[in-house]
Design a protein around this motif. Structure first.
Motif: not given
Length: 282
Positions: A1-2, A21-22, A40-43, A48-50
């Motif tokens: 995870m980032t 993040r992101g 929200f660790d799982g998502v 954060a990619a977008t």
């Protein structure tokens, strides 16, 4: 995870712990129940990619401390906390906001009171029981939860709470926000530590909240109401469905049930990301 950039923010009567993040449009994630940023660790990496994703511990939970630990809790104050985060991290542009369960109630209030600061709200199963035609029965149930908590303690009160959330009234493990997440022991300990606060002060206040339906009816171009595919008949889903009908907005289906964020994180993250790029059809 980032790894996030973590910081704190002073608000009225509390200090909030938040993480960023992101990059991209700001997306504020508001957890429900005893969940904090870790919910929200799982998502969060997918989102954060977008987006520039902001997660936080609501006041009184985990690392967000209250000046007065005995202070009563109110939806409006929690929504003001969310607003302060938006003002800090996206001062010049409206943001995207997601809330689940009690966090979805916060998101609805934020939309109603400060629509200028919100581009779109996605609210997953807000338990707004005050909109239901049989609200009297739910008020009596919540009174039983409070009285059981006062006279018998946490676990009996959780049982009464869980029973009232189910369609058939059958006592089960308290699925809605009270199921321990299958993560590290430290996170499980934080969940348990937050339960008295959640049952004693969040549940009575938040589930007595009546959304401003008239005000929200003029804001449906920026509101998505969502339900879990496996939530049919359960109280939070039923309340959210009734609100969607009152407002004339469609329901979006997310994977899993009320806690699909925990049980189906990959699919849930994909559905959530899509809900911010799909045009709203009223």
């Amino acid at each position: 995870m980032t790894a996030p950039v973590a910081d704190s923010l002073r608000v009225n009567g509390a200090t909030l712990h938040y993480e960023v993040r992101g990059s991209g449009p700001l997306l504020l994630l508001i957890p429900g129940g005893t969940g904090g940023a870790a919910a929200f660790d799982g998502v969060v990496d997918h989102l954060a990619a977008t987006h520039t994703v902001v997660t936080y511990d609501p006041r009184g939970m985990a690392r967000s401390t209250l000046d007065d630990p005995a202070a009563e809790q109110h939806v409006a104050e929690h929504a003001d906390d969310a607003l302060r985060l938006l003002d800090l991290l996206s001062p010049d542009a409206p943001a995207r906001v997601f809330g689940t369960s009690s966090g979805a109630i916060v998101a609805l209030h934020l939309l109603s009171t400060r629509p200028d600061r919100v581009e779109r709200v996605v609210a997953h199963e807000p338990p707004v029981v005050e909109v239901l035609p049989d609200v009297a029965a739910h008020r009596a149930w919540l009174a039983r939860v409070r009285e059981t908590f006062r006279t018998q303690g946490l676990m009996p009160a959780m049982s009464v709470f869980a029973t009232g959330l189910k369609e058939d009234g059958e006592a089960t493990a308290p699925e809605a926000e009270l199921r321990l997440p299958p993560r590290a022991a430290a996170r499980a300990e934080r969940t348990m530590a937050g339960l008295p606060y959640f049952v004693g002060r969040i549940v009575p206040s938040f589930m007595a909240y009546a959304p401003d339906v008239h005000r929200m009816s003029s804001l449906t171009d920026r509101l998505v109401l969502a339900r879990g595919r496996d939530s049919a008949g359960e109280l939070p889903c039923r309340a959210a469905a009734f609100l969607a009908g009152r407002l004339g907005v469609p329901f979006q289906h997310f994977p899993g049930g009320h806690v699909g964020l925990t049980t189906h994180p990959v699919e849930y993250g994909e559905a959530l990301e899509a809900s911010f790029r799909t045009p709203i059809r009223a």
